[in-house]
Design a protein around this motif. Structure first.
Motif, mmCIF file in Angstrom:
data_model
loop_
_atom_site.group_PDB
_atom_site.id
_atom_site.type_symbol
_atom_site.label_atom_id
_atom_site.label_comp_id
_atom_site.label_asym_id
_atom_site.label_seq_id
_atom_site.Cartn_x
_atom_site.Cartn_y
_atom_site.Cartn_z
ATOM 1 N N ALA A 1 58.853 14.245 73.847
ATOM 2 C CA ALA A 1 58.872 15.324 72.958
ATOM 3 C C ALA A 1 58.808 16.685 73.623
ATOM 4 O O ALA A 1 59.197 17.593 73.308
ATOM 5 C CB ALA A 1 57.404 15.275 72.004
ATOM 6 N N VAL A 2 58.035 16.577 74.877
ATOM 7 C CA VAL A 2 58.090 17.833 75.654
ATOM 8 C C VAL A 2 59.323 18.260 76.275
ATOM 9 O O VAL A 2 59.880 19.495 75.988
ATOM 10 C CB VAL A 2 56.904 17.862 76.683
ATOM 11 N N LEU A 3 59.847 17.432 76.758
ATOM 12 C CA LEU A 3 61.335 17.455 77.359
ATOM 13 C C LEU A 3 62.301 17.749 76.100
ATOM 14 O O LEU A 3 63.026 18.663 76.318
ATOM 15 C CB LEU A 3 61.923 16.114 77.939
ATOM 16 N N ALA A 4 62.214 17.321 74.984
ATOM 17 C CA ALA A 4 63.272 17.741 73.804
ATOM 18 C C ALA A 4 62.940 18.818 73.575
ATOM 19 O O ALA A 4 63.847 19.646 73.173
ATOM 20 C CB ALA A 4 62.945 16.595 72.705
ATOM 21 N N VAL B 1 53.152 26.730 65.682
ATOM 22 C CA VAL B 1 54.106 25.505 65.115
ATOM 23 C C VAL B 1 54.813 24.686 66.216
ATOM 24 O O VAL B 1 54.876 23.360 66.116
ATOM 25 C CB VAL B 1 54.993 26.076 64.038
ATOM 26 N N ILE B 2 55.664 25.301 66.931
ATOM 27 C CA ILE B 2 56.365 24.537 67.869
ATOM 28 C C ILE B 2 55.421 23.812 68.950
ATOM 29 O O ILE B 2 55.815 22.817 69.260
ATOM 30 C CB ILE B 2 57.272 25.637 68.660
ATOM 31 N N SER B 3 54.573 24.549 69.353
ATOM 32 C CA SER B 3 53.415 23.774 70.253
ATOM 33 C C SER B 3 52.789 22.670 69.740
ATOM 34 O O SER B 3 52.892 21.551 70.435
ATOM 35 C CB SER B 3 52.366 24.806 70.605
ATOM 36 N N ASN B 4 52.738 22.731 68.638
ATOM 37 C CA ASN B 4 51.892 21.599 67.790
ATOM 38 C C ASN B 4 52.776 20.305 67.633
ATOM 39 O O ASN B 4 52.563 19.174 67.719
ATOM 40 C CB ASN B 4 51.190 21.916 66.597
ATOM 41 N N THR B 5 53.969 20.825 67.190
ATOM 42 C CA THR B 5 55.203 19.646 67.348
ATOM 43 C C THR B 5 55.239 18.937 68.401
ATOM 44 O O THR B 5 55.733 17.745 68.537
ATOM 45 C CB THR B 5 56.455 20.214 66.588
ATOM 46 N N MET B 6 55.443 19.807 69.549
ATOM 47 C CA MET B 6 55.935 19.300 70.890
ATOM 48 C C MET B 6 54.892 18.354 71.462
ATOM 49 O O MET B 6 54.780 17.912 72.412
ATOM 50 C CB MET B 6 55.962 20.378 71.737
ATOM 51 N N GLY B 7 53.447 18.826 70.858
ATOM 52 C CA GLY B 7 52.385 17.764 71.511
ATOM 53 C C GLY B 7 51.760 18.703 72.547
ATOM 54 O O GLY B 7 50.742 18.077 73.248
ATOM 55 N N LEU B 8 51.961 20.032 72.498
ATOM 56 C CA LEU B 8 51.208 20.754 73.480
ATOM 57 C C LEU B 8 50.297 21.863 72.962
ATOM 58 O O LEU B 8 49.857 22.804 73.219
ATOM 59 C CB LEU B 8 52.259 21.845 74.106
ATOM 60 N N GLY B 9 49.746 21.524 71.576
ATOM 61 C CA GLY B 9 48.938 22.402 70.904
ATOM 62 C C GLY B 9 47.477 22.364 71.755
ATOM 63 O O GLY B 9 46.787 23.350 71.785
ATOM 64 N N PHE B 10 47.365 21.272 72.765
ATOM 65 C CA PHE B 10 46.090 21.544 73.479
ATOM 66 C C PHE B 10 45.971 22.332 74.614
ATOM 67 O O PHE B 10 45.042 22.737 75.344
ATOM 68 C CB PHE B 10 45.486 20.020 73.956
ATOM 69 N N ALA C 1 60.649 29.220 63.722
ATOM 70 C CA ALA C 1 60.140 27.823 64.100
ATOM 71 C C ALA C 1 61.071 26.883 63.650
ATOM 72 O O ALA C 1 60.912 25.635 64.243
ATOM 73 C CB ALA C 1 58.555 27.517 64.302
ATOM 74 N N LEU C 2 61.720 27.062 62.615
ATOM 75 C CA LEU C 2 62.318 25.745 61.615
ATOM 76 C C LEU C 2 63.375 25.204 62.435
ATOM 77 O O LEU C 2 63.455 23.800 62.696
ATOM 78 C CB LEU C 2 63.005 26.503 60.560
ATOM 79 N N PRO C 3 64.297 25.749 63.287
ATOM 80 C CA PRO C 3 65.489 25.086 64.069
ATOM 81 C C PRO C 3 64.670 23.914 65.021
ATOM 82 O O PRO C 3 64.911 22.656 64.954
ATOM 83 C CB PRO C 3 66.048 26.126 64.820
ATOM 84 N N VAL C 4 63.870 24.618 65.838
ATOM 85 C CA VAL C 4 63.226 23.634 66.979
ATOM 86 C C VAL C 4 62.203 22.679 66.119
ATOM 87 O O VAL C 4 62.102 21.541 66.583
ATOM 88 C CB VAL C 4 62.510 24.421 67.669
ATOM 89 N N GLY C 5 61.515 23.128 65.346
ATOM 90 C CA GLY C 5 60.379 22.451 64.696
ATOM 91 C C GLY C 5 61.045 21.342 63.904
ATOM 92 O O GLY C 5 60.482 20.026 64.054
ATOM 93 N N ALA C 6 62.085 21.269 63.068
ATOM 94 C CA ALA C 6 62.592 20.233 62.526
ATOM 95 C C ALA C 6 63.381 19.451 63.302
ATOM 96 O O ALA C 6 63.139 18.202 62.819
ATOM 97 C CB ALA C 6 64.022 20.951 61.493
ATOM 98 N N ALA C 7 64.170 19.686 64.365
ATOM 99 C CA ALA C 7 64.535 18.623 65.478
ATOM 100 C C ALA C 7 63.420 18.085 66.116
ATOM 101 O O ALA C 7 63.657 16.845 66.169
ATOM 102 C CB ALA C 7 65.209 19.712 66.308
#
Length: 259
Positions: free
Chosen positions: A223-226, A103-112, A189-195
């Motif tokens: 997004a990655v830095l955040a 979940v966190i990887s996809n939200t950060m844009g690192l799903g690939f 994943a909720l704290p990081v994913g929501a932010a």
């Protein structure tokens, strides 16, 4: 001719071999012990140590016929199912870290971005592999590996070899417990994913207000830095969530050991 003192050696060896089946099946599917980096010889030695120690607490009655028979097949199958259920319950709690990492990887844009996971050897998102390593360290820190061994030994009293029949109710509880894998993963994943979702919304509004802004060249690094900063800030919360998930896994393992 076998010396009188060694007349029962073969029978005792067969008892020890049969006692190794349950811990061997549990260690094959449990986290840490079931990692691809753990040599097979180490798992065999651990299974022998646990099985021999547990065999001293109960009487193991081998099938009257040979092991290559229906009764022998049922004996071995019951041991394998019982051991695999105990180890798999803990594996479900441990795998919540993978769901959170996905979940966190996809939200950060690192799903690939993926890498080889040290536990399973399969490809997984980088954040999932990172959280799985943390989960292993937390499991060892909370003595989860020792608790699992104690649960396996205790299971010989409730489910003695040859009578290791896990009830359908317990199997249903294990299947129902599988839903905890997704719920606990989302909670972790909720704290990081929501932010990160809020960060994505802000970037979307910036792209709407300034169309000349290249969203891909600016949004992904932001997004990655955040995400990295948020992971550092939320590390204690993530650790508490993973430990709670593994505690639930150990509790479910104890339920499976009770039959």
């Amino acid at each position: 001719m076998i010396a009188p003192g060694f007349a029962s050696v073969e029978a005792q060896l067969w008892i020890w071999i049969m006692a190794m089946i349950r811990p061997g099946a549990a260690l094959m599917v449990a986290p840490v012990f079931g990692a691809t980096s753990i040599p097979l010889q180490v798992r065999i030695i651990l299974s022998a140590m646990i099985g021999i120690a547990a065999a001293n607490s109960v009487d193991i009655n081998l099938p009257d016929s040979t092991l290559i028979s229906y009764s022998g097949f049922v004996f071995i199958l019951g041991e394998v199912i019982c051991g695999a259920a105990i180890g798999f319950a803990l594996q479900i709690g441990y795998s919540a870290a993978f769901v959170a990492g996905e979940v966190i990887s996809n939200t950060m844009g690192l799903g690939f971005a993926s890498m080889s996971d040290p536990q399973s050897g399969a490809s997984s998102p980088v954040i999932g592999s990172f959280l799985s390593i943390i989960a292993v360290l937390l499991l060892l820190a909370m003595d989860g590996h020792l608790m699992l061994i104690a649960i396996i030994v205790q299971s010989y009293e409730a489910l003695p070899p040859g009578n290791a029949l896990v009830s359908s109710r317990v199997i249903f509880n294990l299947v129902e417990f599988g839903g905890t894998l997704f719920s606990m993963g989302l909670i972790i994943a909720l704290p990081v994913g929501a932010a990160l979702i809020i960060v994505q919304l802000v970037m979307a509004m910036l792209a709407r207000s300034a169309p000349q802004l290249n969203l891909f060249s600016v949004g992904i690094p932001v997004a990655v830095l955040a995400g990295i900063i948020l992971l550092a800030m939320a590390a204690p919360v993530l650790a508490d969530g993973m430990m709670r998930a593994m505690e639930l896994g150990l509790e479910q393992s104890e339920v499976m050991a009770g039959g």
